[in-house]
Design an enzyme around this catalytic site. Structure first.
Site, short mmCIF file in Angstrom:
data_model
loop_
_atom_site.label_atom_id
_atom_site.label_comp_id
_atom_site.label_asym_id
_atom_site.label_seq_id
_atom_site.Cartn_x
_atom_site.Cartn_y
_atom_site.Cartn_z
N HIS A 54 -0.97 -3.05 -3.82
CA HIS A 54 -1.62 -3.04 -2.50
C HIS A 54 -2.26 -1.66 -2.34
CE1 HIS A 54 -1.74 -2.86 1.93
NE2 HIS A 54 -1.53 -4.16 1.95
N ASP A 103 7.47 -0.25 -4.01
CA ASP A 103 6.93 -0.80 -2.77
C ASP A 103 7.62 -2.14 -2.55
OD1 ASP A 103 5.51 -2.26 -0.93
OD2 ASP A 103 3.53 -1.78 -1.74
N GLN A 119 7.12 -6.78 0.20
CA GLN A 119 7.22 -8.25 0.08
C GLN A 119 8.57 -8.67 -0.51
OE1 GLN A 119 5.11 -10.23 1.38
NE2 GLN A 119 3.29 -8.93 1.64
N LYS A 146 7.57 -7.50 8.43
CA LYS A 146 7.52 -8.62 7.48
C LYS A 146 8.91 -9.25 7.31
CE LYS A 146 3.81 -6.46 4.84
NZ LYS A 146 2.57 -7.19 5.09
N CYS A 151 -6.06 -6.47 0.60
CA CYS A 151 -5.86 -5.02 0.34
C CYS A 151 -5.53 -4.77 -1.13
CB CYS A 151 -4.77 -4.43 1.23
SG CYS A 151 -5.12 -4.58 2.96
N1 PMP Z 1 2.60 -3.16 0.18
C1 PMP Z 1 2.57 -4.50 0.12
C2 PMP Z 1 2.96 -5.18 -1.16
C3 PMP Z 1 2.19 -5.22 1.25
O1 PMP Z 1 2.15 -6.56 1.18
C4 PMP Z 1 1.85 -4.55 2.43
C5 PMP Z 1 1.43 -5.30 3.67
N2 PMP Z 1 0.45 -6.26 3.45
C6 PMP Z 1 1.91 -3.15 2.43
C7 PMP Z 1 2.29 -2.49 1.29
C8 PMP Z 1 1.58 -2.35 3.64
O2 PMP Z 1 2.51 -2.58 4.65
P1 PMP Z 1 2.27 -2.03 6.13
O3 PMP Z 1 0.90 -2.48 6.51
O4 PMP Z 1 3.35 -2.68 6.94
O5 PMP Z 1 2.39 -0.55 6.07
#
Ligand code: PMP
Length: 419
Positions: free
Chosen positions: A132, A209, A212, A235, A374
């Site tokens: 991401h 990270d 998920q 999430k 993203c």
């Molecule tokens: N890493 C991953 C794998 C994600 O799916 C997301 C959210 N889509 C993020 C980072 C970023 O999370 P946040 O927007 O809550 O900071």
């Protein structure tokens, strides 16, 4: 219906759990909401909403400041939430759990406070092509600032990391490995424990990270053995505006603050300051107190439901969706097809732009995500500008996947007619 799943006990439990989520009764354009976008943000149960309300109504005050009773109550609840999160992820001590605004901030904190301080020209940071942007762009800045170089782990056509490349990728001068636990596009579950052990063998640090992963599978940072682990409250049935960075104690001690201001100091003089102990060194200003308390309630909720049950339920939903989508003509699925994946499936329907598909599905009350998620470098590697993504959680039912399939059929018909 031909493909409808027979009811089972998992299903019955999910039906019962749905009662906890008032938003799932929402009508969208006259049809009941089918929420298949929990990977973007999950819904919150009444128990979590009530915890926030109770905090605001009965315990609201600033933390770590007031001598008064309300201040003590707020501080106790904020710190109790930290304790709960620590035990939920197997952290050795609550002081190693830092409250942030989310995964993005947690990763930026590590980049700024650890990597910018300890990495230098010639070092290598290993990332994967499935990151991401939150775990990619901050490392590009670290590389610019420190002179370190980025190296990407090769990915196989099935969307899994090529583990046969481990020895080529993980060798000196690699100093940092940052990778996602579960891909938000491919659903790939990366072998983070194995990668951490291999990275440590060459003296590199590992950041995972877990945005998920923590909502869907049991995560134990001590068993994984990593150095940093980041995730978001929103999430995992919690609120927005709160997230977590778990860090190894000795590393957190060595790091400088990310942001400065009130509460993160020990003493302030006119020309210099000294820092508070961890985790407070990394929590300047007034933190998201009610949000942290609600995250504690979300952790309680998930623990009560049972992470083992959630993992099994999500797995069944993803396997069923995979089966239905892959038996359909003209649908391309991205990521592993063997079912060893997280609770999300990215796909494209031949001849339909994913944005058009999402718009048409929305007319049937079905919420899916469409876009680059993203993950633009990954989209380039897949050779597509965007995908549709259906993602599942503890409150989703097999019937909703049937509804998704019906929605896809209708979208195909509408667009065939329009041509
Ligand atoms: N890493 C991953 C794998 C994600 O799916 C997301 C959210 N889509 C993020 C980072 C970023 O999370 P946040 O927007 O809550 O900071």
């Amino acid at each position: 219906m031909k493909n409808a799943m027979p009811k089972n006990s998992t299903q019955t439990k999910a039906e019962k759990l749905r009662e906890d989520f008032p938003i799932l009764k929402t009508m969208v354009r006259g049809t009941p909401l089918v929420y298949l976008d929990s990977a973007a943000t999950s819904q919150r149960p009444s128990q979590v909403l009530a915890a926030y309300c109770l905090f605001c109504q009965s315990h609201n005050a600033n933390v770590h400041r007031g001598i008064h009773s309300l201040g003590e109550q707020a501080t106790d609840r904020y710190e109790a939430a930290r304790e709960r999160v620590a035990s939920f992820i197997g952290a050795p001590s609550k002081h190693t759990v830092i409250f942030t605004r989310g995964t993005t901030e947690s990763i930026n904190l590590v980049c700024y406070s650890y990597a910018n301080k300890f990495l230098k020209r010639g070092d290598i940071i290993v990332l994967t092509p499935m990151e991401h942007h939150a775990n990619l762009v901050p490392w590009q800045l670290v590389a610019n600032i420190t002179g370190a170089k980025l190296r990407y782990w090769p990915m196989k056509p099935d969307g899994t990391l090529d583990m046969s490349a481990t020895n080529d990728i993980l060798k000196p001068p690699v100093k940092m490995v940052a990778l996602t636990h579960i891909s938000n596009v491919l659903g790939t579950i990366n072998p983070v424990t194995e990668i951490t052990a291999a990275a440590h063998a060459i003296g590199a640090k590992v950041l995972i990270d877990g945005a998920q992963a923590v909502p869907h599978i049991s995560v134990n940072v001590s068993e994984i053995g990593c150095d940093f682990y980041a995730f978001s409250g929103h999430k995992m049935c919690g609120p927005t505006g709160i997230g977590v960075l778990w860090g190894r104690e000795e590393l957190l001690e060595e790091m400088d603050p990310f942001m400065t201001g009130g509460e993160m100091i020990q003493e302030v003089f006119l020309d210099h300051s000294t820092w508070n102990e961890i985790p407070y060194k990394f929590e300047p200003g007034t933190p998201p107190i009610g949000e942290a308390v609600s995250l504690g309630a979300a952790v309680n909720y998930l623990s009560d439901v049972g992470m083992d049950w959630i993992e099994k339920h999500d797995h069944k939903l993803a396997a069923y969706a995979l089966e239905r989508l892959s038996s359909e003509e003209g649908i391309e699925i991205y990521g592993p097809l063997n079912g060893e994946r997280g609770a999300l499936i990215s796909f494209n329907v031949e001849g339909i732009h994913p944005h058009d598909l999402a718009t048409l599905l929305d007319r049937d009350g079905i919420a899916v995500r469409a876009g680059h998620h993203c993950a633009q470098p990954l989209m380039r590697q897949l050779g597509v500008p965007a995908t549709a993504r259906a993602s599942f959680y503890l409150y989703n039912l097999h019937e909703e996947i049937d509804q998704l399939m019906e929605g896809i059929h209708r979208a195909k018909e509408v667009l065939a007619y329009a041509r």
